[in-house]
Motif scaffolding. Structure first.
Motif, mmCIF file in Angstrom:
data_model
loop_
_atom_site.group_PDB
_atom_site.id
_atom_site.type_symbol
_atom_site.label_atom_id
_atom_site.label_comp_id
_atom_site.label_asym_id
_atom_site.label_seq_id
_atom_site.Cartn_x
_atom_site.Cartn_y
_atom_site.Cartn_z
ATOM 1 N N UNK A 60 12.873 9.932 -5.137
ATOM 2 C CA UNK A 60 14.076 10.741 -4.888
ATOM 3 C C UNK A 60 14.581 11.371 -6.183
ATOM 4 N N UNK A 61 14.440 10.661 -7.300
ATOM 5 C CA UNK A 61 14.839 11.211 -8.597
ATOM 6 C C UNK A 61 14.042 12.473 -8.893
ATOM 7 N N UNK A 62 12.722 12.393 -8.683
ATOM 8 C CA UNK A 62 11.871 13.555 -8.955
ATOM 9 C C UNK A 62 12.106 14.682 -7.955
ATOM 10 N N UNK A 201 3.655 6.384 -3.782
ATOM 11 C CA UNK A 201 2.343 5.824 -4.122
ATOM 12 C C UNK A 201 1.762 6.519 -5.344
ATOM 13 N N UNK A 202 1.952 7.825 -5.436
ATOM 14 C CA UNK A 202 1.425 8.570 -6.577
ATOM 15 C C UNK A 202 2.001 8.049 -7.891
ATOM 16 N N UNK A 203 3.306 7.740 -7.903
ATOM 17 C CA UNK A 203 3.929 7.230 -9.114
ATOM 18 C C UNK A 203 3.365 5.885 -9.521
ATOM 19 N N UNK A 204 3.249 4.967 -8.561
ATOM 20 C CA UNK A 204 2.725 3.641 -8.889
ATOM 21 C C UNK A 204 1.253 3.727 -9.292
ATOM 22 N N UNK A 205 0.490 4.566 -8.626
ATOM 23 C CA UNK A 205 -0.925 4.722 -8.953
ATOM 24 C C UNK A 205 -1.093 5.260 -10.372
ATOM 25 N N UNK A 326 6.329 15.263 -16.607
ATOM 26 C CA UNK A 326 7.739 15.432 -16.251
ATOM 27 C C UNK A 326 7.976 15.306 -14.748
ATOM 28 N N UNK A 327 7.056 15.810 -13.956
ATOM 29 C CA UNK A 327 7.272 15.781 -12.505
ATOM 30 C C UNK A 327 7.194 14.375 -11.928
ATOM 31 N N UNK A 328 6.618 13.425 -12.682
ATOM 32 C CA UNK A 328 6.474 12.048 -12.197
ATOM 33 C C UNK A 328 7.435 11.076 -12.875
ATOM 34 N N UNK A 329 8.300 11.564 -13.751
ATOM 35 C CA UNK A 329 9.063 10.660 -14.616
ATOM 36 C C UNK A 329 9.901 9.660 -13.821
ATOM 37 N N UNK A 330 10.608 10.123 -12.814
ATOM 38 C CA UNK A 330 11.446 9.219 -12.029
ATOM 39 C C UNK A 330 10.637 8.152 -11.327
#
Length: 415
Positions: A60-62, A201-205, A326-330
């Motif tokens: 949600x942050x991203x 999932x993309x962030x954790x991966x 930057x797009x994945x930071x949150x």
């Protein structure tokens, strides 16, 4: 510089507000029920929602923007806390309702914390201040918030009661909203629409595939697992010595050491190598905790451990912020933070079980050994963390000249 001051001020207010709530709620429950076990259970009720919301809130942050999510989270946290005294004076409060509202407040706190951390590179770049320094200042403000909160809570509980004290927290949350809204620049980048759970999932991966991020997350998990039970073991030690004031003194000195250490580290961070500071900080923490039963002044040891521990979180935060697109930071910050939050209850449960069959001295040694274990793992897993590319204040490569591989998390500097 105004944006940095505003963001860090909002951080301090939000942290202090949560710390006051963590004192006022158990006090309120003890007043109403007289049950310490129930008070502890309600305090623990926030841990599960906090870990889950931090993990799932990163997407949600991203998607919504860091500044916007930070403001929304503080507003919703304020409303959840305000519901307690409002309901108490109207419909009445019971234990189940308190538990629901505590869990609801924690549900908003997780994304709010992650959003403020995700904003640090933005305000550091805007103010042209090294990112290490901004993170160290943030750690100092969090420590200061936790340090002053017990005193504020005690004064207001004595003057107005536990329920009315919650209005202080509400005011702090809205103060954080105002500071963020007035001082932090609006988000200039927005994520492209994507399936929500796919984004999570993309962030954790990404964390798991990037060696430094995985190492930072697991180091934090190990550290929190062994440090989270510290207050419980210290409380048992104070009771066994018949000295209840020892708990407050040691925790205060630990907080003072942490604040001073963070400020000092911020002043020299860009001149120091990260890996030795991180590893030796963990080692010193471990040795210091193991020495608690040795007859050395616990207050002095606590201050010493606080100073040594102060650089650990800022260094970890910089590693995450530097090596994340930057797009994945949150999402990445949320994933790493949730690992640490999950480790806390595990450590508390294990050490609590250990205390049932052994002494506090053994528990202190186990916790200290766990910190040394985290140091050994960090020395191995975080071997390549000295590069300072991508930091605010350095010269950035424009987006169209950045590394052609979209999976490359760190921009290169111009020659």
């Amino acid at each position: 510089m105004i944006a940095v001051i505003g963001l860090l001020g909002a951080t301090g207010l939000s942290v202090a507000g949560n710390a006051i709530t963590a004192i006022a709620i158990p006090w309120l429950v003890l007043e109403r029920t007289g049950s310490p076990a129930l008070a502890g259970l309600l305090a623990a009720a926030a841990l599960g929602p906090l870990a889950l919301s931090t993990f799932f809130g990163g997407a949600l942050i991203d998607r919504w923007g860091r500044r916007r999510l930070s403001i929304i989270a503080d507003i919703l946290s304020a409303l959840a806390v305000a519901a307690l005294p409002i309901l108490d004076s109207t419909a009445g409060l019971n234990t189940a309702l308190i538990a629901v509202l505590v869990a609801l407040g924690a549900l908003f706190d997780g994304p709010g914390m992650a959003a403020r951390e995700a904003l640090r590179p933005d305000v550091a770049r805007h103010a042209k201040i090294p990112l290490e320094r901004v993170n160290a200042w943030g750690e100092a403000l969090e420590g200061l918030g936790n340090l002053v909160a017990p005193g504020i809570a005690a004064i207001f509980i004595a003057l107005a009661g536990a329920t009315s004290t919650l209005w202080v927290t509400v005011g702090m949350f809205f103060g954080a909203v105002l500071l963020t809204w007035l001082t932090v620049p609006r988000d200039t980048r927005h994520a492209a629409p994507d399936h929500y759970f796919r984004s999570v999932v993309e962030g954790f991966r990404y964390v798991w595939r990037e060696p430094v991020l995985r190492g930072a997350g697991l180091t934090a998990m190990l550290l929190i697992m062994f440090v989270a039970p510290f207050t419980i073991v210290l409380t048992a030690q104070a009771q066994s010595l018949g000295n209840p004031g020892l708990l407050g003194l040691v925790m205060t000195m630990f907080g003072v050491g942490g604040v001073l250490g963070a400020v000092a580290y911020g002043a020299v961070a860009t001149k120091l190598r990260r890996r030795p500071v991180l590893v030796w900080g963990l080692v010193i923490c471990g040795i210091g905790i193991m020495l608690f039963p040795a007859g050395i002044s616990m207050a002095v040891l606590a201050a010493f451990v606080g100073v040594a521990a102060a650089p650990i979180n800022p260094i970890t935060a910089v590693l995450i912020q530097e090596r994340t697109p930057e797009r994945l930071r949150g999402r990445v910050i949320g994933s790493v933070s949730s690992l640490a939050l999950i480790a806390g209850p595990i450590g508390v449960s294990l050490v609590g079980t250990l205390l049932e069959g052994t002494s506090t001295s053994v528990a202190f040694v186990v916790m200290g050994a766990g910190c040394v274990l985290a140091a050994v793992y960090a020395a191995y897993a975080l071997r390549d963390i000295e590069a300072r590319t991508g930091l605010p204040g350095n010269e950035f490569v424009p987006d169209d000249q950045a590394h052609p591989d979209p999976q490359c998390p760190v921009r290169t500097r111009r020659a």
